[in-house]
Design a protein around this motif. Structure first.
Motif, PDB file in Angstrom:
ATOM      1  N   ILE A  23      70.527  21.614 -35.601  1.00 55.31           N
ATOM      2  CA  ILE A  23      70.594  21.174 -36.985  1.00 55.31           C
ATOM      3  C   ILE A  23      71.593  22.047 -37.733  1.00 55.31           C
ATOM      4  O   ILE A  23      71.819  23.204 -37.382  1.00 55.31           O
ATOM      5  CB  ILE A  23      69.220  21.235 -37.683  1.00 55.31           C
ATOM      6  N   LEU A  24      72.198  21.462 -38.765  1.00 55.51           N
ATOM      7  CA  LEU A  24      73.166  22.197 -39.571  1.00 55.51           C
ATOM      8  C   LEU A  24      72.441  23.178 -40.480  1.00 55.51           C
ATOM      9  O   LEU A  24      71.457  22.832 -41.146  1.00 55.51           O
ATOM     10  CB  LEU A  24      73.988  21.221 -40.413  1.00 55.51           C
ATOM     11  N   ASN A  25      72.922  24.405 -40.490  1.00 57.99           N
ATOM     12  CA  ASN A  25      72.362  25.428 -41.359  1.00 57.99           C
ATOM     13  C   ASN A  25      72.673  25.075 -42.822  1.00 57.99           C
ATOM     14  O   ASN A  25      73.840  25.002 -43.214  1.00 57.99           O
ATOM     15  CB  ASN A  25      72.959  26.793 -41.000  1.00 57.99           C
ATOM     16  N   LYS A  26      71.655  24.848 -43.628  1.00 59.40           N
ATOM     17  CA  LYS A  26      71.855  24.453 -45.021  1.00 59.40           C
ATOM     18  C   LYS A  26      72.484  25.552 -45.861  1.00 59.40           C
ATOM     19  O   LYS A  26      73.042  25.286 -46.929  1.00 59.40           O
ATOM     20  CB  LYS A  26      70.511  24.039 -45.635  1.00 59.40           C
ATOM     21  N   ASN A  27      72.392  26.779 -45.402  1.00 61.63           N
ATOM     22  CA  ASN A  27      72.926  27.902 -46.166  1.00 61.63           C
ATOM     23  C   ASN A  27      74.360  28.270 -45.784  1.00 61.63           C
ATOM     24  O   ASN A  27      74.924  29.212 -46.341  1.00 61.63           O
ATOM     25  CB  ASN A  27      72.026  29.133 -45.979  1.00 61.63           C
ATOM     26  N   ASN A  39      84.273  32.497 -27.759  1.00 62.87           N
ATOM     27  CA  ASN A  39      83.508  33.369 -28.657  1.00 62.87           C
ATOM     28  C   ASN A  39      83.221  32.716 -30.002  1.00 62.87           C
ATOM     29  O   ASN A  39      82.126  32.847 -30.549  1.00 62.87           O
ATOM     30  CB  ASN A  39      84.253  34.690 -28.872  1.00 62.87           C
ATOM     31  N   PHE A  40      84.214  32.011 -30.560  1.00 65.35           N
ATOM     32  CA  PHE A  40      84.011  31.388 -31.869  1.00 65.35           C
ATOM     33  C   PHE A  40      82.934  30.303 -31.807  1.00 65.35           C
ATOM     34  O   PHE A  40      82.037  30.258 -32.651  1.00 65.35           O
ATOM     35  CB  PHE A  40      85.323  30.798 -32.386  1.00 65.35           C
ATOM     36  N   PHE A  41      83.000  29.446 -30.818  1.00 69.15           N
ATOM     37  CA  PHE A  41      82.001  28.375 -30.720  1.00 69.15           C
ATOM     38  C   PHE A  41      80.626  28.941 -30.362  1.00 69.15           C
ATOM     39  O   PHE A  41      79.606  28.501 -30.901  1.00 69.15           O
ATOM     40  CB  PHE A  41      82.437  27.320 -29.703  1.00 69.15           C
ATOM     41  N   TYR A  42      80.615  29.922 -29.474  1.00 62.91           N
ATOM     42  CA  TYR A  42      79.345  30.515 -29.049  1.00 62.91           C
ATOM     43  C   TYR A  42      78.697  31.299 -30.189  1.00 62.91           C
ATOM     44  O   TYR A  42      77.504  31.130 -30.471  1.00 62.91           O
ATOM     45  CB  TYR A  42      79.591  31.432 -27.857  1.00 62.91           C
ATOM     46  N   ASN A  43      79.462  32.150 -30.850  1.00 62.93           N
ATOM     47  CA  ASN A  43      78.923  33.015 -31.886  1.00 62.93           C
ATOM     48  C   ASN A  43      78.743  32.313 -33.225  1.00 62.93           C
ATOM     49  O   ASN A  43      77.688  32.430 -33.859  1.00 62.93           O
ATOM     50  CB  ASN A  43      79.836  34.231 -32.098  1.00 62.93           C
ATOM     51  N   THR A  44      79.796  31.602 -33.659  1.00 63.25           N
ATOM     52  CA  THR A  44      79.806  31.046 -35.006  1.00 63.25           C
ATOM     53  C   THR A  44      79.219  29.641 -35.078  1.00 63.25           C
ATOM     54  O   THR A  44      78.361  29.363 -35.921  1.00 63.25           O
ATOM     55  CB  THR A  44      81.245  31.042 -35.565  1.00 63.25           C
ATOM     56  N   ILE A  45      79.674  28.750 -34.214  1.00 64.31           N
ATOM     57  CA  ILE A  45      79.193  27.366 -34.277  1.00 64.31           C
ATOM     58  C   ILE A  45      77.753  27.259 -33.798  1.00 64.31           C
ATOM     59  O   ILE A  45      76.912  26.616 -34.446  1.00 64.31           O
ATOM     60  CB  ILE A  45      80.106  26.434 -33.459  1.00 64.31           C
ATOM     61  N   PHE A  46      77.434  27.912 -32.679  1.00 64.00           N
ATOM     62  CA  PHE A  46      76.095  27.771 -32.103  1.00 64.00           C
ATOM     63  C   PHE A  46      75.185  28.969 -32.374  1.00 64.00           C
ATOM     64  O   PHE A  46      74.087  29.046 -31.809  1.00 64.00           O
ATOM     65  CB  PHE A  46      76.192  27.503 -30.604  1.00 64.00           C
ATOM     66  N   VAL A  79      76.504  28.230 -38.219  1.00 65.13           N
ATOM     67  CA  VAL A  79      76.732  26.802 -38.485  1.00 65.13           C
ATOM     68  C   VAL A  79      75.583  25.932 -37.985  1.00 65.13           C
ATOM     69  O   VAL A  79      74.983  25.170 -38.746  1.00 65.13           O
ATOM     70  CB  VAL A  79      78.064  26.344 -37.865  1.00 65.13           C
ATOM     71  N   LEU A  80      75.263  26.028 -36.693  1.00 69.76           N
ATOM     72  CA  LEU A  80      74.198  25.211 -36.107  1.00 69.76           C
ATOM     73  C   LEU A  80      73.036  26.090 -35.677  1.00 69.76           C
ATOM     74  O   LEU A  80      73.230  27.200 -35.183  1.00 69.76           O
ATOM     75  CB  LEU A  80      74.725  24.428 -34.904  1.00 69.76           C
ATOM     76  N   ILE A  81      71.824  25.559 -35.855  1.00 73.96           N
ATOM     77  CA  ILE A  81      70.614  26.290 -35.489  1.00 73.96           C
ATOM     78  C   ILE A  81      69.810  25.439 -34.505  1.00 73.96           C
ATOM     79  O   ILE A  81      69.593  24.251 -34.731  1.00 73.96           O
ATOM     80  CB  ILE A  81      69.751  26.590 -36.726  1.00 73.96           C
ATOM     81  N   SER A  82      69.375  26.056 -33.416  1.00 72.14           N
ATOM     82  CA  SER A  82      68.552  25.363 -32.424  1.00 72.14           C
ATOM     83  C   SER A  82      67.095  25.368 -32.865  1.00 72.14           C
ATOM     84  O   SER A  82      66.555  26.407 -33.248  1.00 72.14           O
ATOM     85  CB  SER A  82      68.684  26.049 -31.059  1.00 72.14           C
TER      86      SER A  82
END
Length: 234
Positions: A65-69, A170-177, A186-189
């Protein structure tokens, strides 16, 4: 940022003292061509990271889900953090030292040394020193990826493709996911079950073995080797 300037200064000094070269020997030029290599690498590992994370989500029956914050400012700050950490590591492991090693002992041995050093380094950066199983897993995953990135440097005679490959992951792993040390971005499991047995093994193999293998395949078959090491004159 100070660490990057220090790494650049030491790299320049080593290149000058040992090879009589300047920092552009690491293949920053011509800028247009090298930026293209960087962007291709960024997209390749970014896509692989997306596939690996969604496989994990499927196995766990979890959802993203997208992080609302989240805000654009937070994303930019996180990207800058990833950029600085990756550039620093690239200058250390795929920079002047690898360049000099290739000149002295050839590419095969140099790539292997770089990969081993990269795997051992992550024992400390991941904080797993002393945990034998974790050390083995971390060494396999980061060592394989380090081998692929060092091979990319050797074939292109440039730091830019491995830089892109490294930053994309690193960007997708750390920041996006949100899997890195910066917390939820960005995204939260959410939801899902704990992976055990074969599902846990499959998830491990996909992230730490299959992804580096795909990068190795790309480097082997799709990256053209630049024969001459005259990096500052093209």
């Amino acid at each position: 940022m100070i660490g990057i300037f220090v790494a650049l200064a030491i790299s320049w000094l080593l290149l000058y003292l040992i090879e009589k070269k300047n920092i552009f020997a690491l293949g920053f030029l011509p800028l247009g061509k090298k930026l293209k290599q960087f962007l291709i690498g960024f997209l390749i590992t970014g896509i692989l990271c997306i596939l690996a994370q969604y496989l994990e989500s499927y196995l766990k029956s979890s959802t993203w889900i997208l992080n609302k914050n989240i805000t654009s400012e937070i994303i930019l700050k996180s990207f800058w953090w990833d950029f600085k950490s990756v550039l620093r590591e690239e200058l250390i492991f795929r920079g002047a030292l690898l360049y000099i090693l290739i000149q002295k002992i050839g590419s095969r041995k140099s790539i292997l040394i770089s990969a081993i050093a990269f795997g051992i380094y992550h024992w400390f950066s991941y904080g797993v020193l002393g945990n034998v199983m974790a050390m083995i897993l971390v060494f396999i995953g980061t060592g394989l990826m380090g081998y692929a990135w060092a091979w990319a440097f050797s074939k292109t005679k440039s730091i830019m493709l491995p830089f892109g490959l490294h930053l994309g992951w690193n960007f997708f792993y750390n920041t996006i996911f949100s899997k890195g040390p910066l917390g939820e971005l960005v995204l939260i499991s959410t939801g899902g079950i704990e992976l055990i047995g074969w599902t846990s093994l499959l998830n491990f193999v996909s992230g730490l073995v299959i992804v580096p293998i795909f990068v190795l395949i790309y480097v082997k078959y799709f990256v053209k080797e630049k024969r001459e090491l005259k990096l500052t004159t093209e």
